[in-house]
Motif scaffolding. Structure first.
Motif, mmCIF file in Angstrom:
data_model
loop_
_atom_site.group_PDB
_atom_site.id
_atom_site.type_symbol
_atom_site.label_atom_id
_atom_site.label_comp_id
_atom_site.label_asym_id
_atom_site.label_seq_id
_atom_site.Cartn_x
_atom_site.Cartn_y
_atom_site.Cartn_z
ATOM 1 N N MET A 56 0.854 -1.183 0.000
ATOM 2 C CA MET A 56 0.000 0.000 0.000
ATOM 3 C C MET A 56 0.890 1.233 0.000
ATOM 4 O O MET A 56 2.063 1.162 0.354
ATOM 5 C CB MET A 56 -0.948 -0.005 1.192
ATOM 6 C CG MET A 56 -0.251 -0.018 2.532
ATOM 7 S SD MET A 56 -1.212 -0.783 3.838
ATOM 8 C CE MET A 56 -0.974 -2.500 3.501
ATOM 9 N N GLU A 57 0.308 2.327 -0.404
ATOM 10 C CA GLU A 57 1.054 3.574 -0.430
ATOM 11 C C GLU A 57 0.827 4.311 0.886
ATOM 12 O O GLU A 57 -0.282 4.344 1.408
ATOM 13 C CB GLU A 57 0.580 4.425 -1.607
ATOM 14 C CG GLU A 57 1.534 5.503 -2.000
ATOM 15 C CD GLU A 57 1.226 6.091 -3.364
ATOM 16 O OE1 GLU A 57 2.106 6.784 -3.879
ATOM 17 O OE2 GLU A 57 0.127 5.869 -3.900
ATOM 18 N N ALA A 58 1.886 4.898 1.425
ATOM 19 C CA ALA A 58 1.768 5.661 2.669
ATOM 20 C C ALA A 58 0.776 6.796 2.470
ATOM 21 O O ALA A 58 0.772 7.456 1.431
ATOM 22 C CB ALA A 58 3.128 6.219 3.078
ATOM 23 N N GLU A 67 9.630 10.557 8.158
ATOM 24 C CA GLU A 67 9.930 10.773 9.573
ATOM 25 C C GLU A 67 8.820 11.533 10.308
ATOM 26 O O GLU A 67 8.703 11.443 11.525
ATOM 27 C CB GLU A 67 11.256 11.542 9.733
ATOM 28 C CG GLU A 67 12.458 10.791 9.238
ATOM 29 C CD GLU A 67 12.725 10.945 7.741
ATOM 30 O OE1 GLU A 67 13.740 10.395 7.293
ATOM 31 O OE2 GLU A 67 11.934 11.586 7.022
ATOM 32 N N LEU A 68 7.990 12.251 9.573
ATOM 33 C CA LEU A 68 6.897 13.008 10.203
ATOM 34 C C LEU A 68 5.812 12.115 10.784
ATOM 35 O O LEU A 68 5.136 12.507 11.728
ATOM 36 C CB LEU A 68 6.261 13.965 9.185
ATOM 37 C CG LEU A 68 7.121 15.116 8.696
ATOM 38 C CD1 LEU A 68 6.372 15.914 7.640
ATOM 39 C CD2 LEU A 68 7.542 16.007 9.852
ATOM 40 N N VAL A 69 5.628 10.928 10.217
ATOM 41 C CA VAL A 69 4.502 10.091 10.635
ATOM 42 C C VAL A 69 4.885 8.691 11.088
ATOM 43 O O VAL A 69 4.042 7.954 11.571
ATOM 44 C CB VAL A 69 3.449 9.973 9.504
ATOM 45 C CG1 VAL A 69 2.845 11.323 9.188
ATOM 46 C CG2 VAL A 69 4.050 9.328 8.273
ATOM 47 N N VAL A 70 6.123 8.324 10.954
ATOM 48 C CA VAL A 70 6.515 6.937 11.205
ATOM 49 C C VAL A 70 6.222 6.493 12.635
ATOM 50 O O VAL A 70 5.927 5.319 12.871
ATOM 51 C CB VAL A 70 7.992 6.697 10.826
ATOM 52 C CG1 VAL A 70 8.932 7.309 11.848
ATOM 53 C CG2 VAL A 70 8.268 5.216 10.654
ATOM 54 N N ASN A 74 2.714 1.328 12.408
ATOM 55 C CA ASN A 74 3.166 0.104 13.052
ATOM 56 C C ASN A 74 4.096 -0.651 12.094
ATOM 57 O O ASN A 74 3.710 -1.646 11.506
ATOM 58 C CB ASN A 74 1.954 -0.753 13.443
ATOM 59 C CG ASN A 74 2.356 -1.942 14.270
ATOM 60 O OD1 ASN A 74 3.398 -1.943 14.905
ATOM 61 N ND2 ASN A 74 1.522 -2.966 14.240
ATOM 62 N N ILE A 75 5.329 -0.152 11.957
ATOM 63 C CA ILE A 75 6.267 -0.803 11.044
ATOM 64 C C ILE A 75 7.375 -1.486 11.830
ATOM 65 O O ILE A 75 7.750 -1.045 12.911
ATOM 66 C CB ILE A 75 6.846 0.162 9.989
ATOM 67 C CG1 ILE A 75 7.723 1.236 10.634
ATOM 68 C CG2 ILE A 75 5.750 0.803 9.170
ATOM 69 C CD1 ILE A 75 8.511 2.041 9.625
#
Length: 140
Positions: A56-58, A67-70, A74-75
């Motif tokens: 899927m695409e972020a 880095e703003l949303v990581v 849940n990675i």
């Protein structure tokens, strides 16, 4: 390198990630002009019947860094060629990072080679990414 060469490398890596049991969340590079995601979706569709859930695409405008949303995603790891995200995600969030820079080096010149050397010094080689089953059972 050409878009076709780069796309071929990304398709190969995406296939291997899915074959190892992981789902892929793809984030286009902020400076990209032609997206790779449509090609990757087709490629993963050739590997598995459930491509729509395996890649899927972020949900982030591609001009924004991951880095703003990581921290809200849940990675379990980040795989990239030479992105600085490999360094930031490891150092800021403790996320395991893997690079396939070795594959890219023959196609690189100038500052790109320097960046690949920096990434290779701090991220694990992609070849060391174990399958999800091995990770869950502790088999090495």
């Amino acid at each position: 390198m050409s878009h076709a060469q780069e796309a071929a490398i990304y398709r190969h890596i995406a296939e291997q990630i899915v074959e190892r049991g992981y789902d892929v969340i793809w984030k286009e590079h902020p400076r990209i002009s032609t997206p790779f995601f449509p090609e990757l979706l087709d490629t993963v569709g050739n590997v598995t019947a459930d491509a729509g859930t395996r890649i899927m695409e972020a949900n982030l405008p591609h001009i924004y860094p991951i880095e703003l949303v990581v921290s809200r995603m849940n990675i379990v790891g980040c795989v990239s060629g030479t992105s600085a995200a490999l360094l930031y995600l490891k150092w800021l969030y403790g996320i395991k990072t893997y690079t396939f820079a070795e594959t890219l080096v023959p196609l690189m010149t100038g500052a790109d080679i320097l960046m690949s050397e920096m990434v290779k010094a701090h991220a694990e080689p992609f070849s060391t990414l174990q399958s999800l089953n091995e990770t869950q059972t502790g088999i090495r």
